[in-house]
Design a protein around this motif. Sequence first.
Motif, short mmCIF file in Angstrom:
data_model
loop_
_atom_site.label_atom_id
_atom_site.label_comp_id
_atom_site.label_asym_id
_atom_site.label_seq_id
_atom_site.Cartn_x
_atom_site.Cartn_y
_atom_site.Cartn_z
N MET A 1 9.36 4.98 3.80
CA MET A 1 8.94 6.36 3.64
C MET A 1 8.35 6.82 4.97
O MET A 1 7.57 6.10 5.58
CB MET A 1 7.91 6.45 2.50
CG MET A 1 7.51 7.87 2.18
SD MET A 1 6.24 8.01 0.87
CE MET A 1 7.21 7.82 -0.60
N SER A 2 8.72 8.03 5.41
CA SER A 2 8.21 8.54 6.69
C SER A 2 6.72 8.86 6.58
O SER A 2 6.19 9.06 5.48
CB SER A 2 8.97 9.80 7.09
OG SER A 2 8.59 10.88 6.28
N LEU A 3 6.06 8.92 7.73
CA LEU A 3 4.62 9.20 7.75
C LEU A 3 4.32 10.54 7.10
O LEU A 3 3.37 10.66 6.33
CB LEU A 3 4.09 9.16 9.19
CG LEU A 3 2.60 9.46 9.34
CD1 LEU A 3 1.74 8.46 8.57
CD2 LEU A 3 2.21 9.48 10.81
N ASP A 4 5.13 11.56 7.40
CA ASP A 4 4.91 12.88 6.80
C ASP A 4 4.97 12.81 5.27
O ASP A 4 4.15 13.41 4.58
CB ASP A 4 5.94 13.90 7.31
CG ASP A 4 5.69 14.30 8.74
OD1 ASP A 4 4.57 14.08 9.24
OD2 ASP A 4 6.62 14.84 9.37
N LYS A 5 5.94 12.09 4.74
CA LYS A 5 6.06 11.96 3.29
C LYS A 5 4.89 11.17 2.70
O LYS A 5 4.39 11.49 1.63
CB LYS A 5 7.38 11.29 2.92
CG LYS A 5 8.58 12.21 3.08
CD LYS A 5 9.86 11.54 2.62
CE LYS A 5 11.03 12.51 2.77
NZ LYS A 5 12.30 11.89 2.39
N ILE A 7 1.82 10.98 3.98
CA ILE A 7 0.64 11.85 4.03
C ILE A 7 0.70 12.89 2.92
O ILE A 7 -0.29 13.12 2.23
CB ILE A 7 0.50 12.49 5.43
CG1 ILE A 7 0.02 11.42 6.42
CG2 ILE A 7 -0.46 13.67 5.41
CD1 ILE A 7 -0.05 11.86 7.86
N LYS A 8 1.87 13.47 2.71
CA LYS A 8 2.02 14.47 1.64
C LYS A 8 1.79 13.85 0.26
O LYS A 8 1.18 14.47 -0.61
CB LYS A 8 3.42 15.10 1.71
CG LYS A 8 3.58 16.29 0.82
CD LYS A 8 4.91 16.98 1.05
CE LYS A 8 5.02 18.20 0.18
NZ LYS A 8 6.23 18.95 0.43
N ALA A 9 2.24 12.62 0.07
CA ALA A 9 2.10 11.96 -1.23
C ALA A 9 0.68 11.47 -1.50
O ALA A 9 0.26 11.42 -2.65
CB ALA A 9 3.08 10.79 -1.32
N THR A 57 0.61 -2.43 -5.28
CA THR A 57 2.07 -2.47 -5.43
C THR A 57 2.70 -1.18 -4.93
O THR A 57 3.69 -1.20 -4.19
CB THR A 57 2.44 -2.73 -6.90
OG1 THR A 57 1.90 -3.99 -7.30
CG2 THR A 57 3.95 -2.72 -7.10
N LYS A 58 2.11 -0.05 -5.31
CA LYS A 58 2.63 1.25 -4.87
C LYS A 58 2.51 1.39 -3.36
O LYS A 58 3.46 1.83 -2.69
CB LYS A 58 1.86 2.37 -5.57
CG LYS A 58 2.33 3.76 -5.21
CD LYS A 58 1.52 4.83 -5.91
CE LYS A 58 1.93 6.21 -5.40
NZ LYS A 58 1.03 7.25 -5.85
N MET A 59 1.36 1.01 -2.81
CA MET A 59 1.16 1.12 -1.36
C MET A 59 2.12 0.20 -0.59
O MET A 59 2.61 0.58 0.47
CB MET A 59 -0.29 0.77 -1.00
CG MET A 59 -1.28 1.82 -1.39
SD MET A 59 -2.96 1.31 -0.93
CE MET A 59 -3.82 2.86 -1.12
N GLN A 60 2.36 -0.98 -1.13
CA GLN A 60 3.31 -1.89 -0.47
C GLN A 60 4.71 -1.30 -0.48
O GLN A 60 5.43 -1.34 0.52
CB GLN A 60 3.27 -3.25 -1.16
CG GLN A 60 4.13 -4.30 -0.45
CD GLN A 60 4.07 -5.65 -1.13
OE1 GLN A 60 3.38 -5.83 -2.13
NE2 GLN A 60 4.80 -6.59 -0.59
N LYS A 61 5.09 -0.72 -1.61
CA LYS A 61 6.42 -0.10 -1.74
C LYS A 61 6.58 1.06 -0.74
O LYS A 61 7.66 1.27 -0.21
CB LYS A 61 6.59 0.41 -3.17
CG LYS A 61 7.93 1.01 -3.47
CD LYS A 61 7.99 1.45 -4.93
CE LYS A 61 9.25 2.26 -5.16
NZ LYS A 61 9.28 2.83 -6.52
N ASN A 62 5.48 1.79 -0.46
CA ASN A 62 5.53 2.93 0.45
C ASN A 62 5.25 2.58 1.90
O ASN A 62 5.15 3.47 2.75
CB ASN A 62 4.55 4.02 -0.03
CG ASN A 62 4.97 4.65 -1.34
OD1 ASN A 62 6.16 4.74 -1.62
ND2 ASN A 62 4.04 5.05 -2.16
#
Length: 110
Positions: A1-5, A7-9, A57-62
């Motif tokens: 996931m890009s940094l912009d995405k 940050i937005k998420a 888990t979510k942070m690792q996935k992202n």
Amino acid sequence: MSLDKVIKAYLPMTETAFYILLSLTEPRHGYGIIKHVAEITRERIHLGSGTVYGTLTKMQKNGIITVYADERRKTVYEITDTGKKLIAAEINRLRELHQNAERYEGEFHD
């Protein structure tokens, strides 16, 4: 996931996500994160293990954190460069919030 995405998420960040990332100034396993958060919040926040591992888990996935090491049934996590940029953006957001709160605080006192 890009940094912009990312940050937005993630911004504005939940307290759980904020304190998990703040705890990863050094590699830690889930229970170490729980203990660290309780310590730095003076026992105000007690994260549940399900909450911590779900968020990890979510942070690792992202791509915000990664596995640093697998030690005897304990997975140790570390923050990635994306995660560092994310927490820096959140700290800047909180800094502005704090400055504005202090600036206008007097307007709400009698």
